[in-house]
Scaffold this motif. Structure first.
Motif, PDB file in Angstrom:
ATOM      1  N   UNK B 111      44.036  30.020  43.147  1.00 48.66           N
ATOM      2  CA  UNK B 111      44.274  30.453  41.766  1.00 48.66           C
ATOM      3  C   UNK B 111      42.952  30.496  40.991  1.00 48.66           C
ATOM      4  N   UNK B 112      42.130  29.460  41.219  1.00 54.10           N
ATOM      5  CA  UNK B 112      40.816  29.373  40.565  1.00 54.10           C
ATOM      6  C   UNK B 112      39.921  30.531  41.034  1.00 54.10           C
ATOM      7  N   UNK B 113      40.023  30.811  42.328  1.00 57.81           N
ATOM      8  CA  UNK B 113      39.241  31.884  42.954  1.00 57.81           C
ATOM      9  C   UNK B 113      39.588  33.245  42.333  1.00 57.81           C
ATOM     10  N   UNK B 114      40.898  33.489  42.193  1.00 52.92           N
ATOM     11  CA  UNK B 114      41.342  34.776  41.630  1.00 52.92           C
ATOM     12  C   UNK B 114      40.845  34.927  40.187  1.00 52.92           C
ATOM     13  N   UNK B 115      40.924  33.830  39.456  1.00 52.41           N
ATOM     14  CA  UNK B 115      40.479  33.834  38.062  1.00 52.41           C
ATOM     15  C   UNK B 115      38.975  34.136  37.983  1.00 52.41           C
ATOM     16  N   UNK B 116      38.197  33.467  38.848  1.00 47.23           N
ATOM     17  CA  UNK B 116      36.739  33.655  38.849  1.00 47.23           C
ATOM     18  C   UNK B 116      36.378  35.090  39.240  1.00 47.23           C
ATOM     19  N   UNK B 117      37.116  35.650  40.195  1.00 47.71           N
ATOM     20  CA  UNK B 117      36.882  37.038  40.614  1.00 47.71           C
ATOM     21  C   UNK B 117      37.099  37.971  39.424  1.00 47.71           C
ATOM     22  N   UNK B 118      38.203  37.762  38.740  1.00 51.50           N
ATOM     23  CA  UNK B 118      38.532  38.650  37.619  1.00 51.50           C
ATOM     24  C   UNK B 118      37.467  38.554  36.526  1.00 51.50           C
ATOM     25  N   UNK B 119      36.985  37.314  36.294  1.00 47.54           N
ATOM     26  CA  UNK B 119      35.956  37.113  35.273  1.00 47.54           C
ATOM     27  C   UNK B 119      34.674  37.871  35.640  1.00 47.54           C
ATOM     28  N   UNK B 120      34.420  38.015  36.954  1.00 47.66           N
ATOM     29  CA  UNK B 120      33.206  38.701  37.407  1.00 47.66           C
ATOM     30  C   UNK B 120      33.425  40.209  37.552  1.00 47.66           C
ATOM     31  N   UNK B 121      34.650  40.655  37.254  1.00 46.04           N
ATOM     32  CA  UNK B 121      34.935  42.093  37.352  1.00 46.04           C
ATOM     33  C   UNK B 121      35.357  42.541  38.736  1.00 46.04           C
ATOM     34  N   UNK B 122      35.803  41.589  39.572  1.00 43.88           N
ATOM     35  CA  UNK B 122      36.230  41.915  40.941  1.00 43.88           C
ATOM     36  C   UNK B 122      37.753  41.926  40.976  1.00 43.88           C
ATOM     37  N   UNK B 123      38.359  43.009  41.392  1.00 44.23           N
ATOM     38  CA  UNK B 123      39.816  43.028  41.453  1.00 44.23           C
ATOM     39  C   UNK B 123      40.260  42.101  42.578  1.00 44.23           C
ATOM     40  N   UNK B 124      41.136  41.179  42.276  1.00 45.08           N
ATOM     41  CA  UNK B 124      41.608  40.204  43.258  1.00 45.08           C
ATOM     42  C   UNK B 124      43.105  40.034  43.061  1.00 45.08           C
ATOM     43  N   UNK B 125      43.846  40.345  44.122  1.00 41.33           N
ATOM     44  CA  UNK B 125      45.293  40.399  43.984  1.00 41.33           C
ATOM     45  C   UNK B 125      45.923  39.509  45.051  1.00 41.33           C
ATOM     46  N   UNK B 126      46.675  38.507  44.624  1.00 44.70           N
ATOM     47  CA  UNK B 126      47.324  37.606  45.588  1.00 44.70           C
ATOM     48  C   UNK B 126      48.367  38.381  46.375  1.00 44.70           C
TER      49      UNK B 126
END
Lengths: 190, 544
Positions: B111-126
């Motif tokens: 969950x933390x990983x997905x959040x960090x990805x989104x903050x960096x502008x990386x689309x991350x979808x569980x």
């Protein structure tokens, strides 16, 4: 099925052993995993009276003490091949007579004793053109060409050709070494 | 830069034909500078050609280093546009395994990983584990979590070659097999370089007001030659190439970065890696994979895709990352994986010398942009960088199929393969005579015509160079069926047929080096076959 000699492997060495045995009037069977490469030599010995199981592979054997009684194959299933003597001529790694994992080298058909360097670093020379130690790995035999299993010499199991320790088809005197190994087995079986 | 210059005078000399030097040469040349690129061996022969070939989404860095992550995703999107001929848009997965949950990298971390990805502008979808298995059937079926990210794969050889070729098309001069022996120094200014042609032994001197050190880990030695110190940390990484492409999307572990946690599909193979160990500088010229590293890669790789354990390993290889110790930390403990641009004029009082290092394959274009900006500033050139919007040579068309159909009517397999490798440039590959159309490498569909083209236009001097430009001998047979033919063809194209045996030996020794650490099972079988083919036969000639 009962034979005088079962030859395992229908390549150059196996076909030669089989041909000599046939000349001596013996009842011979050849199990060859190959279908086409050595068809000519296999056809030849088939015409001379050998029973050839082409495209089949020996998967194991039954031992009584230091004697091999019969071998089973992939395709014959419940039928096994009985013989007074067995000759292993299944070739090296390429022909699948030998197999190596990360630790050890094995003889595939019967689990015979194999000579090889324990340290894998010693299996190769960095120079591609230099003699490569792993090519010499193979089945250990006594002066009569008889193989060992579990440190014990087997009474009626012989080995010839590239499956042998010290014999490979790449070195300069390859033809001679293979021929000598065949001759030794043929003489022992007379 | 209008003044007339002598042939040994340039605006900028770039040392290093890896991806950073190649990118910098292209950028400088596109901004109108007269460029000389010097490479000791061949292009992409160091770390640039010894990596995963991963088009990072940046997700790997998202939690720990958001700056790197942001750089990565920006460059990722740029490379998809400017280097589409080198990129395969595979997408990627970050998986969570039951053992990860036990070490603090379970679904909370995801969950933390997905959040960090989104903050960096990386689309991350569980993704539901079942959906992930359906999407990538080779993935470890015991996974408890999966995240889809925009990873991809990139052919680093092709990327480097395209940058060099583009630089040449913009007027740059490229010297491979040329080593810098010393600098021309006047007072506190670097005025040029003394070099030796490592093939002919001939010496030469070239002059430029600015020299860029882009020599990767060897930049440490180059800086020392110039009289300055760049504290580098040589970090060796070992990877294994498998004989099949077991996965179609990149598979990563969703946890703190560790050994052997990325499996990348590329062309017809897949690559697992990597390790990270500090090695002495003396060893950087002779990297080899150790038994322990190989075993570690297999063990960890099988956790990503279990079928790796039953797949033939083609070879192992190792590269050295040019990590840079922070200036105030000579021990190398505070290591940055970010881009390091050093202006030695302000840092060391040495004029005319710049070092660009650190960074990653993924951020090479940005590194080149920074280095070129500094060079232009020093030369008072006002041209802006356009490499982020200008496609590389060979990547102008939308797809290989489009290139192939534009160049040839009813393209053959070999033509499609050539178009895949050379993009728009494949128009220059002769497919006229029967000889031109003759296949040399059947695994990779390389023709005699393509070999001629590579010698004429891509600076090929050895079979290794040819492999880096055309993938000759890179397929499942590792050159067993083709190198004797390729050696004869290359020798002929180089104008000296007597070179063939030496070219062949050099190539076979190099392949052998990669096979030895993985020499068991089916690989050992292949090795015996290779010995049989090359030792039982006689030297090959097309006349026979």
């Amino acid at each position: 099925m009962k034979f005088d000699v079962v030859v395992i492997g229908g390549g150059k060495a196996g076909a030669k052993v089989a041909a000599s045995m046939l000349e001596q009037g013996k009842k011979v069977a050849v199990v060859s995993s190959g279908l086409s490469i050595n068809n000519v030599s296999l056809k030849d010995i088939e015409e001379k009276g050998a029973v050839v199981f082409a495209g089949d592979t020996v998967t194991g054997g039954s031992f009584e003490g230091s004697k091999l009684v019969n071998v089973s194959t992939q395709k014959l299933r419940e039928v096994s091949l009985e013989a007074k003597a067995f000759v292993l001529a299944t070739g090296g790694f390429f022909s699948r007579g030998l197999y190596a994992d990360m630790e050890k080298v094995y003889e595939r058909a019967l689990g015979l004793d194999v000579e090889f360097a324990a340290d894998r670093e010693q299996w190769f020379d960095a120079d591609f053109s230099a003699p490569q130690p792993f090519l010499d790995f193979g089945v250990k035999v006594d002066q009569d060409g008889r193989a060992f299993k579990g440190g014990v010499v087997l009474e009626n199991v012989y080995a010839a050709g590239e499956v042998l320790s010290g014999v490979n088809s790449v070195c300069e005197d390859a033809e001679q070494r293979i021929a000598e190994s065949v001759e030794k087995v043929v003489n022992s079986l007379k | 830069m209008d003044k007339v210059q002598k042939t040994n005078e340039f605006d900028v000399i770039i040392i290093g034909g890896g991806i950073t030097g190649a990118g910098t040469a292209r950028d400088c040349a596109m901004r109108g500078l007269k460029v000389l690129l010097i490479e000791r061996h061949d292009i992409a022969s160091g770390a640039s050609g010894r990596n995963h070939g991963l088009l990072h989404s940046g997700a790997r860095y998202a939690v720990k280093d958001s700056e790197s992550a942001t750089e990565c995703i920006k460059e990722n999107m740029i490379l998809r546009r400017i280097a589409r001929n080198c990129v395969e848009e595979t997408e990627g997965l970050f998986i969570t395994l039951p053992e990860d949950a036990e070490t603090g990298f379970g679904l909370d971390y995801q969950a933390k990983f997905i959040e960090a990805c989104k903050a960096a502008g990386i689309s991350a979808e569980a993704m539901d584990p079942k959906a992930a298995i359906a999407w990538e059937p080779s993935v470890n079926p015991t996974l408890i979590g999966a995240v889809k990210v925009p990873d991809g794969s990139v052919d680093p050889f092709r990327l480097c070659s395209a940058n060099v070729l583009d630089a040449v098309l913009h007027g740059a001069k490229v010297l491979t097999y040329t080593e810098v022996t010393s600098f021309v120094k006047e007072g506190n200014t670097i005025k040029g370089v003394n070099v030796v042609d490592t093939k002919s032994g001939q010496n030469a001197t070239y002059y430029a007001p600015v020299t860029v050190n882009a020599a990767g880990i060897w930049g440490h030695g180059i800086a020392a030659l110039a009289g300055v110190n760049v504290g580098m940390y040589p970090a060796k990484g070992t990877l294994l190439v498998f004989g099949h492409r077991v996965n179609n999307v990149v598979i990563n572990r969703c946890r703190k970065s560790a050994d052997g946690d990325i499996l990348v599909p590329g062309d017809t193979v897949c690559v697992i890696g990597t390790t990270s160990t500090k090695v002495p500088f003396e060893e950087c010229d002779n990297m080899y994979a150790t038994r322990e590293e190989v075993e570690l890669m297999l063990r960890e790789g099988a956790k990503l895709a279990p079928s790796l354990l039953t797949t033939r390993i083609l070879r192992a290889y190792s590269g050295v990352r040019p990590l840079v110790a922070a200036d105030d930390d000579p021990t190398g403990r505070s290591i940055s994986r970010g881009i390091v641009l050093l202006d030695h004029a302000t840092r060391d009082g040495l004029d005319g010398f710049v070092t660009i290092t650190g960074g990653k394959l993924m951020t090479y274009r940005l590194m080149a942009e920074w280095a070129t900006d500094l060079v232009c500033k020093k030369l008072s050139v006002a041209q802006k960088c356009t490499t982020d919007v200008t496609p590389l040579v060979g990547s102008e068309a939308k797809s290989y199929a489009e290139v192939a159909s534009k160049v040839w009517k009813g393209a053959t397999l070999a033509q499609k393969a050539a178009a895949g490798r050379h993009g728009d440039m494949s128009v220059k590959i002769p497919f006229v005579s029967e000889e031109d159309k003759t296949l040399v490498c059947e695994c990779e569909n390389v023709t005699l015509g393509e070999i001629k083209y590579a010698v004429e236009h891509l600076g090929v001097k050895s079979l290794g160079d040819l492999r880096r430009r055309t993938r000759v001998g890179m397929g499942t047979c590792q050159g067993t069926y083709c190198i004797y033919k390729a050696a004869a063809a290359l020798a002929k194209a180089l104008g000296d047929e007597s070179l063939a045996p030496a070219l062949q030996k050099e190539y076979l020794d190099e392949r052998w080096k990669g096979m030895r650490p993985v020499g068991w099972g089916d690989t050992l079988r292949e090795m015996e076959f290779m010995q049989k083919v090359y030792k039982a036969g006689k030297p090959f000639s097309f006349k026979d």
